[in-house]
Design a protein around this motif. Structure first.
Motif, PDB file in Angstrom:
ATOM      1  N   ARG A 102       7.727   1.342   2.999  1.00  0.00           N
ATOM      2  CA  ARG A 102       8.335   0.242   2.241  1.00  0.00           C
ATOM      3  C   ARG A 102       9.817   0.206   2.590  1.00  0.00           C
ATOM      4  NH1 ARG A 102       8.069  -1.872  -3.492  1.00  0.00           N
ATOM      5  NH2 ARG A 102       6.054  -0.826  -3.588  1.00  0.00           N
TER       6      ARG A 102
ATOM      7  N   PRO B 177       0.833  -1.210   0.000  1.00  0.00           N
ATOM      8  CA  PRO B 177       0.000   0.000   0.000  1.00  0.00           C
ATOM      9  C   PRO B 177       0.867   1.259   0.000  1.00  0.00           C
ATOM     10  CG  PRO B 177      -0.779  -1.576   1.647  1.00  0.00           C
ATOM     11  CD  PRO B 177       0.545  -2.091   1.144  1.00  0.00           C
ATOM     12  N   ASP B 178       0.422   2.274  -0.730  1.00  0.00           N
ATOM     13  CA  ASP B 178       1.190   3.513  -0.872  1.00  0.00           C
ATOM     14  C   ASP B 178       1.480   4.199   0.462  1.00  0.00           C
ATOM     15  OD1 ASP B 178       1.383   3.311  -3.626  1.00  0.00           O
ATOM     16  OD2 ASP B 178      -0.426   4.502  -3.985  1.00  0.00           O
ATOM     17  N   HIS B 179       0.554   4.128   1.400  1.00  0.00           N
ATOM     18  CA  HIS B 179       0.721   4.858   2.669  1.00  0.00           C
ATOM     19  C   HIS B 179       1.555   4.102   3.709  1.00  0.00           C
ATOM     20  CE1 HIS B 179      -2.640   2.222   3.676  1.00  0.00           C
ATOM     21  NE2 HIS B 179      -2.292   2.389   4.928  1.00  0.00           N
ATOM     22  N   VAL B 180       1.926   2.852   3.422  1.00  0.00           N
ATOM     23  CA  VAL B 180       2.704   2.048   4.363  1.00  0.00           C
ATOM     24  C   VAL B 180       4.188   2.159   3.998  1.00  0.00           C
ATOM     25  CG1 VAL B 180       3.109  -0.291   5.245  1.00  0.00           C
ATOM     26  CG2 VAL B 180       0.782   0.456   4.738  1.00  0.00           C
TER      27      VAL B 180
ATOM     28  N   LYS C 132      -3.572  -9.443   1.909  1.00  0.00           N
ATOM     29  CA  LYS C 132      -3.179  -8.195   1.254  1.00  0.00           C
ATOM     30  C   LYS C 132      -3.899  -7.002   1.876  1.00  0.00           C
ATOM     31  CE  LYS C 132      -3.884  -9.606  -3.023  1.00  0.00           C
ATOM     32  NZ  LYS C 132      -3.912  -9.649  -4.507  1.00  0.00           N
ATOM     33  N   ALA C 133      -5.174  -7.163   2.183  1.00  0.00           N
ATOM     34  CA  ALA C 133      -5.922  -6.075   2.820  1.00  0.00           C
ATOM     35  C   ALA C 133      -5.353  -5.771   4.203  1.00  0.00           C
ATOM     36  CB  ALA C 133      -7.401  -6.436   2.915  1.00  0.00           C
ATOM     37  N   ARG C 134      -4.926  -6.794   4.927  1.00  0.00           N
ATOM     38  CA  ARG C 134      -4.403  -6.610   6.287  1.00  0.00           C
ATOM     39  C   ARG C 134      -3.084  -5.838   6.284  1.00  0.00           C
ATOM     40  NH1 ARG C 134      -5.828  -9.070  11.259  1.00  0.00           N
ATOM     41  NH2 ARG C 134      -4.458  -8.157  12.818  1.00  0.00           N
ATOM     42  N   THR C 135      -2.323  -5.909   5.204  1.00  0.00           N
ATOM     43  CA  THR C 135      -1.056  -5.170   5.151  1.00  0.00           C
ATOM     44  C   THR C 135      -1.276  -3.665   5.269  1.00  0.00           C
ATOM     45  OG1 THR C 135      -0.990  -5.012   2.728  1.00  0.00           O
ATOM     46  CG2 THR C 135       0.065  -6.943   3.734  1.00  0.00           C
ATOM     47  N   GLU C 136      -2.495  -3.215   5.032  1.00  0.00           N
ATOM     48  CA  GLU C 136      -2.837  -1.795   5.192  1.00  0.00           C
ATOM     49  C   GLU C 136      -2.578  -1.315   6.616  1.00  0.00           C
ATOM     50  OE1 GLU C 136      -4.412   0.464   2.989  1.00  0.00           O
ATOM     51  OE2 GLU C 136      -4.626  -0.886   1.276  1.00  0.00           O
ATOM     52  N   GLN C 137      -2.639  -2.246   7.584  1.00  0.00           N
ATOM     53  CA  GLN C 137      -2.446  -1.911   8.996  1.00  0.00           C
ATOM     54  C   GLN C 137      -0.980  -1.971   9.434  1.00  0.00           C
ATOM     55  OE1 GLN C 137      -4.977  -4.250  11.586  1.00  0.00           O
ATOM     56  NE2 GLN C 137      -6.557  -4.346  10.031  1.00  0.00           N
ATOM     57  N   SER C 138      -0.113  -2.485   8.571  1.00  0.00           N
ATOM     58  CA  SER C 138       1.288  -2.657   8.950  1.00  0.00           C
ATOM     59  C   SER C 138       1.990  -1.318   9.135  1.00  0.00           C
ATOM     60  CB  SER C 138       2.041  -3.466   7.887  1.00  0.00           C
ATOM     61  OG  SER C 138       1.682  -4.818   7.949  1.00  0.00           O
TER      62      SER C 138
END
Length: 139
Positions: A39, A34-37, A110-116
């Motif tokens: 990298r 996700p762009d906001h997480v 993949k959706a859960r990675t939004e919380q990482s």
């Protein structure tokens, strides 16, 4: 120079600033991030660094209490899946703390990675070689 196993400054900082239940993702070369997480891209070429090598180093520096894995990992890449489970079992025995393992679909993963807090991208090219670590406490 830092003496311990983890010498990557970004990952070292990430681990040092994790709070209880914060999540970080360690992924293969193909997982969308996700762009906001944040990298943290370690990938150099196909397979370098590997998923399991990265997992081992991060485990050596952090306390985790749970992991999230895509269900497909066990079926599609059983050798890598079993190796990850072995590493988690060793870590649990070493620390004397239970590590819960939750399986979700790859889409839910993949959706859960939004919380990482961050996603650590490896050069791994094994399908579904991804894991989300949930931070625990050392006390």
């Amino acid at each position: 120079m830092k003496k311990s196993n983890l010498i990557n400054s970004e990952i070292s900082y990430l681990v040092a600033t994790l709070g209880h239940t914060d999540e970080i993702t360690i992924c293969d070369a193909g997982l969308p991030i996700p762009d906001h997480v944040q990298r943290i891209d370690l990938a150099l070429t196909h397979g370098v660094p590997g998923f399991l090598d990265t997992v081992r180093v991060i485990l050596s520096e952090s306390q985790i209490e749970g992991v999230i894995i895509a269900e497909e990992f066990a079926n599609v890449s059983p050798v890598h899946h079993d190796a990850l489970i072995t590493e988690l079992t060793k870590e649990s025995e070493l620390t004397g703390k239970q590590i819960t393992i939750d399986y979700v679909t790859h889409e839910a993963f993949k959706a859960r990675t939004e919380q990482s807090r961050a996603v650590v991208r490896t050069g791994e090219c094994t399908p579904y070689a991804n894991v989300i670590f949930q931070a625990g406490v050392v006390f």
